[in-house]
Design a protein around this motif. Sequence first.
Motif, short mmCIF file in Angstrom:
data_model
loop_
_atom_site.label_atom_id
_atom_site.label_comp_id
_atom_site.label_asym_id
_atom_site.label_seq_id
_atom_site.Cartn_x
_atom_site.Cartn_y
_atom_site.Cartn_z
N ARG A 308 0.88 -1.25 -0.01
CA ARG A 308 0.11 -0.01 -0.02
C ARG A 308 0.76 1.24 0.15
N LEU A 309 1.98 1.19 0.77
CA LEU A 309 2.78 2.50 0.65
C LEU A 309 3.61 2.60 -0.61
N SER A 310 4.06 1.27 -1.12
CA SER A 310 4.91 1.39 -2.17
C SER A 310 4.36 1.78 -3.55
N LEU A 311 3.27 2.09 -3.61
CA LEU A 311 2.61 2.58 -4.96
C LEU A 311 3.35 3.40 -5.76
N VAL A 312 4.15 4.30 -4.91
CA VAL A 312 5.12 4.98 -5.73
C VAL A 312 6.54 5.17 -4.59
N LYS A 313 7.52 4.45 -5.41
CA LYS A 313 9.04 4.31 -4.51
C LYS A 313 9.72 5.36 -5.25
N VAL A 314 10.62 6.23 -4.20
CA VAL A 314 11.48 7.20 -4.61
C VAL A 314 12.85 6.78 -3.84
N SER A 315 13.73 6.36 -4.67
CA SER A 315 15.11 5.88 -4.05
C SER A 315 16.12 6.91 -4.20
N ILE A 316 16.69 7.39 -3.10
CA ILE A 316 17.75 8.36 -2.94
C ILE A 316 19.14 7.82 -3.22
N PRO A 317 19.91 8.19 -4.30
CA PRO A 317 20.98 7.43 -4.39
C PRO A 317 21.98 7.80 -3.35
N ALA A 318 22.73 6.96 -2.82
CA ALA A 318 23.86 7.21 -2.07
C ALA A 318 24.97 8.22 -2.61
N LEU A 319 25.50 8.88 -1.77
CA LEU A 319 26.57 10.02 -2.30
C LEU A 319 27.72 9.59 -3.00
N ARG A 320 28.02 8.20 -2.69
CA ARG A 320 29.17 7.60 -3.31
C ARG A 320 28.91 7.12 -4.70
N ASP A 321 27.37 6.94 -5.13
CA ASP A 321 26.92 6.89 -5.97
C ASP A 321 26.52 7.93 -7.07
N ARG A 322 26.99 9.31 -6.57
CA ARG A 322 26.59 10.35 -7.49
C ARG A 322 27.85 11.39 -6.96
N LYS A 323 29.14 10.94 -7.28
CA LYS A 323 30.25 11.65 -6.83
C LYS A 323 30.40 13.04 -7.56
N ALA A 324 29.71 13.09 -8.76
CA ALA A 324 29.88 14.11 -9.41
C ALA A 324 29.17 15.32 -8.78
N ASP A 325 28.20 15.11 -7.72
CA ASP A 325 27.41 16.04 -7.33
C ASP A 325 28.25 16.72 -6.17
N ILE A 326 29.41 16.01 -5.49
CA ILE A 326 30.03 16.32 -4.32
C ILE A 326 30.57 17.81 -4.32
N PRO A 327 31.15 18.29 -5.30
CA PRO A 327 31.69 19.35 -5.50
C PRO A 327 30.68 20.71 -5.19
N LEU A 328 29.50 20.39 -6.06
CA LEU A 328 28.31 21.39 -5.87
C LEU A 328 27.71 21.56 -4.49
N LEU A 329 27.74 20.17 -3.73
CA LEU A 329 27.25 20.35 -2.50
C LEU A 329 28.06 21.07 -1.56
N PHE A 330 29.27 20.57 -1.59
CA PHE A 330 30.26 21.11 -0.71
C PHE A 330 30.39 22.60 -0.72
N LYS A 331 30.36 22.98 -2.06
CA LYS A 331 30.49 24.42 -2.13
C LYS A 331 29.14 25.35 -1.29
N HIS A 332 27.80 24.57 -1.51
CA HIS A 332 26.60 25.30 -1.01
C HIS A 332 26.75 25.17 0.37
N PHE A 333 27.20 23.93 0.99
CA PHE A 333 27.35 23.76 2.30
C PHE A 333 28.44 24.77 2.85
N SER A 334 29.25 25.01 2.19
CA SER A 334 30.37 25.86 2.61
C SER A 334 30.04 27.48 2.72
N SER A 335 29.24 27.72 1.62
CA SER A 335 28.71 28.81 1.64
C SER A 335 27.70 29.22 2.67
N ILE A 336 26.84 28.33 3.17
CA ILE A 336 26.07 28.73 4.16
C ILE A 336 26.53 28.54 5.52
#
Length: 454
Positions: A308-336
């Motif tokens: 009933r809950l899994s009618l729509v499943k959203v899987s969030i990839p682990a950070l190690r599986d999307r390493k190309a996003d790491i610089p973008l995220l690091f800059k964002h968190f550093s700015s904050i």
Amino acid sequence: MIEPLLCKQVMVIDDEAMIRDSLNQLLTLEGYQVQCFSDGATALSRLSRGYSGVVLSDINMPAMDGLTLLEQIKAFDSELPVIFLTGYADVSVAVKAMQLGAYDLFEKPLNEHLIDCIARACDKRSLVMENRALKRAVEKTSAPGVRILGDTPKMQHMMKLLNTVIDTPADILIEGETGTGKELVARYLHDHSNRSSCQFVAINCGAVPEQLIESELFGAVSGAYTGATKNRKGKFEFAQGGTVFLDEIESTPLSLQVKLLRVLEERKVTPVGANHTVNLDIRIVAATKVDLLALVNEGGFRADLYYRLSLVKVSIPALRDRKADIPLLFKHFSSIAATRFYKPLGALNVELEQRLLAYDWPGNVRELRNQAERAVLLGPELAFAQSNSADQQVLSQDLSLAEKVSYYEQSLIEEALERNHGSIKNTMGTLQIARKTLYDKMSKYGLNRDMFTD
């Protein structure tokens, strides 16, 4: 990145069955999805601004002629291509059709130029739909509310799924490791949906004592249990019109899962000790950090509730599986962090970026955010360390409690000095400490009032 929208749909409108059948067969062989209608009114009832195809219509029809149909189509979507067919070569009608915005006009019988024209019209419609999708994406990104950062294909796929279901009433199951941002995704679904004006209620199913979770979710009436001296509204009812986020759904006791399933199916809740039900208008977003299906197979979670809950499943990839996003995220968190701690924002150099990319990030985005904050507070040299094994560059271990307290104290003193433009007297008042104490701490951290004067 917005994926191009492929247009392979044609709506055929003609009062002659033989023409409709011929066009249906011809266009189907060309790979188009074809819908045929004998009159314009019925066809209009099936059209919307989200239709990604083109319209191919006769001009001379008894109930509603092609020109009237064209005017009505252009009234709600001026960019929808309409191609006309006519058995009578009337120059004035052709001129009128083009003035009203027809894409093209062909005289019967059909020829190969019609197929070329439909292909060009479809290309134009695809571009229109792609631009609209891009505009919606930009509006969502710039709109108030939660933002989710990530340009990798896995993140773009996830965002496409979220935006597809964002305004539907369907319940959502979010899967992801610890620290991937499950609550962030749930808040994104709420903040950018048509439920955003109502409450977002987050419940950690693993943190509420088992004996209290039922009354916490469903509410209770006065006298339902010891200490219940008045009626208490449950979280579900409190979220009326909004979203309920059930984090760590796998921790829900089996005895409660049956009642939770009934709430999901009936959209009604019965407070503990009550004989009446309360109708609910809520969306359920559940989250889990474990393989829920495996838990079902082990008998630790009800299969009917899972499906009933899994009618729509959203899987969030682990950070190690999307390493190309790491610089973008690091800059964002550093700015904050730089804004929060009144620290200068350093550049992300090649060496630092390589260190970030070489690490596996078992704590995912949460761990990356903490590391960005440490790098801003301490500087990269103190925040990062080099491993002696296998020449692998890894991140330093977490700071001790004493170090964390020390650096937090330093940031507060710097913030107060910055706010008071280096005035010792005003900084003493802000921090409510004696002059000698302030001087001692400034000496400890290597601070000088001149660093903060205008």
